[in-house]
Design a protein around this motif. Structure first.
Motif, PDB file in Angstrom:
ATOM      1  N   GLY A 198     -72.419  16.546   2.569  1.00 21.12           N
ATOM      2  CA  GLY A 198     -73.613  17.260   2.124  1.00 21.12           C
ATOM      3  C   GLY A 198     -73.379  18.000   0.835  1.00 21.12           C
ATOM      4  N   GLY A 199     -74.425  18.118   0.039  1.00 20.68           N
ATOM      5  CA  GLY A 199     -74.364  18.886  -1.198  1.00 20.68           C
ATOM      6  C   GLY A 199     -75.090  20.209  -1.042  1.00 20.68           C
ATOM      7  N   CYS A 200     -74.500  21.260  -1.510  1.00 17.69           N
ATOM      8  CA  CYS A 200     -75.136  22.587  -1.530  1.00 17.69           C
ATOM      9  C   CYS A 200     -74.438  23.404  -2.606  1.00 17.69           C
ATOM     10  CB  CYS A 200     -75.027  23.272  -0.174  1.00 17.69           C
ATOM     11  SG  CYS A 200     -75.863  24.876  -0.083  1.00 17.69           S
ATOM     12  N   VAL A 201     -75.212  24.026  -3.472  1.00 13.50           N
ATOM     13  CA  VAL A 201     -74.632  24.716  -4.627  1.00 13.50           C
ATOM     14  C   VAL A 201     -74.285  26.164  -4.310  1.00 13.50           C
ATOM     15  CG1 VAL A 201     -75.034  25.437  -7.019  1.00 13.50           C
ATOM     16  CG2 VAL A 201     -75.790  23.175  -6.235  1.00 13.50           C
ATOM     17  N   THR A 202     -75.245  26.914  -3.813  1.00 16.36           N
ATOM     18  CA  THR A 202     -75.026  28.338  -3.586  1.00 16.36           C
ATOM     19  C   THR A 202     -74.596  28.545  -2.139  1.00 16.36           C
ATOM     20  OG1 THR A 202     -76.751  28.786  -5.218  1.00 16.36           O
ATOM     21  CG2 THR A 202     -75.998  30.639  -3.898  1.00 16.36           C
ATOM     22  N   GLN A 203     -73.303  28.393  -1.902  1.00 17.16           N
ATOM     23  CA  GLN A 203     -72.765  28.421  -0.547  1.00 17.16           C
ATOM     24  C   GLN A 203     -72.412  29.857  -0.170  1.00 17.16           C
ATOM     25  OE1 GLN A 203     -69.857  25.293   0.225  1.00 17.16           O
ATOM     26  NE2 GLN A 203     -70.747  24.035  -1.400  1.00 17.16           N
TER      27      GLN A 203
ATOM     28  N   LEU B 257     -81.433  22.619  -5.570  1.00 11.15           N
ATOM     29  CA  LEU B 257     -80.264  22.065  -6.249  1.00 11.15           C
ATOM     30  C   LEU B 257     -79.483  21.037  -5.438  1.00 11.15           C
ATOM     31  CD1 LEU B 257     -78.977  25.426  -7.803  1.00 11.15           C
ATOM     32  CD2 LEU B 257     -80.561  23.768  -8.804  1.00 11.15           C
ATOM     33  N   GLY B 258     -79.154  21.340  -4.196  1.00  8.92           N
ATOM     34  CA  GLY B 258     -78.346  20.427  -3.408  1.00  8.92           C
ATOM     35  C   GLY B 258     -79.094  19.217  -2.889  1.00  8.92           C
ATOM     36  N   ALA B 259     -80.422  19.250  -2.902  1.00 11.86           N
ATOM     37  CA  ALA B 259     -81.236  18.172  -2.333  1.00 11.86           C
ATOM     38  C   ALA B 259     -81.768  17.201  -3.370  1.00 11.86           C
ATOM     39  CB  ALA B 259     -82.410  18.768  -1.550  1.00 11.86           C
ATOM     40  N   THR B 260     -81.739  17.574  -4.635  1.00  9.74           N
ATOM     41  CA  THR B 260     -82.380  16.766  -5.677  1.00  9.74           C
ATOM     42  C   THR B 260     -81.749  15.388  -5.840  1.00  9.74           C
ATOM     43  OG1 THR B 260     -83.277  18.626  -6.938  1.00  9.74           O
ATOM     44  CG2 THR B 260     -82.764  16.631  -8.176  1.00  9.74           C
ATOM     45  N   GLY B 261     -80.438  15.308  -5.813  1.00 12.73           N
ATOM     46  CA  GLY B 261     -79.779  14.010  -5.994  1.00 12.73           C
ATOM     47  C   GLY B 261     -80.232  12.998  -4.961  1.00 12.73           C
TER      48      GLY B 261
ATOM     49  N   SER C 189     -74.846  17.845  -6.854  1.00 14.82           N
ATOM     50  CA  SER C 189     -74.197  17.898  -5.539  1.00 14.82           C
ATOM     51  C   SER C 189     -74.709  16.829  -4.594  1.00 14.82           C
ATOM     52  CB  SER C 189     -74.387  19.285  -4.921  1.00 14.82           C
ATOM     53  OG  SER C 189     -73.768  20.281  -5.698  1.00 14.82           O
ATOM     54  N   GLY C 190     -76.032  16.683  -4.474  1.00 18.89           N
ATOM     55  CA  GLY C 190     -76.583  15.681  -3.581  1.00 18.89           C
ATOM     56  C   GLY C 190     -76.236  14.269  -4.004  1.00 18.89           C
ATOM     57  N   GLN C 191     -76.214  14.036  -5.301  1.00 17.20           N
ATOM     58  CA  GLN C 191     -75.859  12.715  -5.813  1.00 17.20           C
ATOM     59  C   GLN C 191     -74.381  12.433  -5.584  1.00 17.20           C
ATOM     60  OE1 GLN C 191     -77.010  12.180  -9.893  1.00 17.20           O
ATOM     61  NE2 GLN C 191     -76.575   9.993  -9.904  1.00 17.20           N
ATOM     62  N   GLN C 192     -73.526  13.413  -5.846  1.00 16.82           N
ATOM     63  CA  GLN C 192     -72.097  13.221  -5.620  1.00 16.82           C
ATOM     64  C   GLN C 192     -71.792  13.095  -4.128  1.00 16.82           C
ATOM     65  OE1 GLN C 192     -69.913  12.348  -7.585  1.00 16.82           O
ATOM     66  NE2 GLN C 192     -67.886  12.960  -6.874  1.00 16.82           N
TER      67      GLN C 192
END
Length: 411
Positions: A90-95, A369-373, A128-131
């Protein structure tokens, strides 16, 4: 941009000149026809929430709840047994806060399903989501997994961008930090990209109108319906709004002396996305029809002084890995972090703004941010099927001066 009172600016730097300035950005040669092996990673399906405005319909939902919601919907739609899932990335930026402590693992545990799948949460900023999808696919290609979920979440209402660095970005730097960082960080980077491509305020405003207009049409025509999982009574993206050039031209810039406004910048949003990836062999065994296969992936660093030129840097090596040319692409999605980013990409690679982001982007739809990819990848794959296209490029600029790029091929 025909139909919006906008014309191409005379005297702008050409794509050839931009390529000369930045080494390594070269046209590529086409490769051979692909042959899918048993470990080739394929995208089976993807779902997302509607993207909510900051403080809007999704702001009361915990990120764990949003992510669980899309994971459950994905499992239901595909019919995959939870026990078959090997790993979840999972991608998430502001953890921080209720987005902290491996939000991906917490979301999976919240489902009550078999706890055996391993879960990882990564931060590659806006990529993040793309990676996450890149890594989930790479696990399959390496033979380490057969079934993976790539997902992402961001509640920017509950965990505002930067709240994980309370003392500010400057607190992370050493005294001898060697780079000339833009003032205003992201907005400053957007202005430097506009400088590089010689983009004026009117061109940016025109693009803001174009994004909103396209997204409104795509929503009305149901082009997002297949990927959307309603939540909290929200069935469409909450950031859609009427846009007219005369209104946008009167908005103040975010930075003094700048060109970008709130209407030519991505929206602060809440949302989640999830995609199911399997090996080609597993898809055959389970009689699943994939949407696409991942032909190439790249995460590359870009010049820190420019900050947001990641898609300009990442596109060429990704195309080279895929063995395709820029003119082979049927669908192009360049994340609309700021209007200058997709416009500079068009200048760099000789494409018209009319040819990219044909259903709008983050300026209109929002950018959790984390969901866009995930949104970009699943929508690009579906666009290939809708338009009978073959190849799609998705690229995102990332904070920290990076760019993510993916080439998908329709199946």
């Amino acid at each position: 941009m025909a139909g919006h009172g906008c014309t191409r600016r005379s005297g702008a730097v050409s794509g050839a000149e931009l390529r000369r300035r930045h080494s390594g950005r070269l046209w590529v040669t086409p490769g051979a026809k692909p042959v899918l092996g048993p470990s080739t990673p394929v995208l089976i399906d993807g779902v997302r929430t509607p993207f909510g405005r900051r403080g809007g319909a999704l702001s009361a939902w915990k990120p764990v709840g949003l992510l669980r919601h899309v994971i459950e919907a994905l499992l239901t739609r595909t019919g995959i047994s939870p026990s078959m899932v090997d790993q979840i990335v999972g991608g998430c930026v502001t953890q921080v806060g209720d987005q902290g402590l491996n939000v991906t693992r917490n979301a999976w545990l919240a489902t009550g399903h078999d706890p055996s799948p391993g879960c990882t949460t990564i931060d590659a900023s806006c990529g993040s989501g793309q990676q996450a999808a890149h890594l989930a696919a790479a696990l399959i290609a390496a033979g380490a997994a057969q079934v993976t979920i790539a997902c992402g979440v961001e509640s920017m209402s509950r965990a505002p961008a930067g709240s994980n660095v309370p003392a500010g970005i400057a607190s992370l730097k050493l005294d001898d930090h060697p780079w000339d960082d833009p003032r205003g960080v992201q907005f400053g980077g957007a202005e430097r990209v506009a400088d590089l491509a010689q983009l004026g305020r009117r061109e940016l405003d025109c693009y803001g109108v174009l994004s909103q207009t396209r997204a409104a049409v795509a929503t009305e025509q149901g082009r997002f319906r297949a990927e959307m999982v309603p939540v909290a009574g929200l069935t469409v993206d909450e950031g859609l709004r009427p846009a007219a050039l005369d209104l946008l031209s009167r908005l103040p810039p975010v930075l003094r002396g700048g060109r970008h406004t709130a209407a030519t910048s991505s929206q602060v949003s809440d949302g989640a996305s999830a995609m199911l990836w399997t090996s080609y062999r597993m898809a055959q065994l389970l009689r699943l029809q994939p949407l696409a296969w991942l032909r190439a992936q790249v995460l590359r660093g870009s010049p820190p002084a420019e900050l947001l030129t990641g898609p300009l840097v990442a596109t060429a090596p990704c195309l080279r890995k895929a063995g395709v040319r820029i003119e082979d692409l049927d669908i192009v999605e360049i994340n609309e972090a700021f209007a200058s980013v997709p416009l500079a990409w068009c200048r760099e690679y000789g494409r018209s703004p009319e040819e990219i982001n044909v259903d709008g982007g983050a300026i209109a739809l929002g950018h959790p941010l984390g969901a866009t990819g995930g949104r970009l990848l699943m929508h690009a794959a579906r666009q290939l099927h809708r338009t009978d296209g073959e190849l799609a490029l998705v690229s995102v600029c990332c904070g920290g001066a990076m760019g993510a790029a993916t080439v998908l091929q329709r199946l």
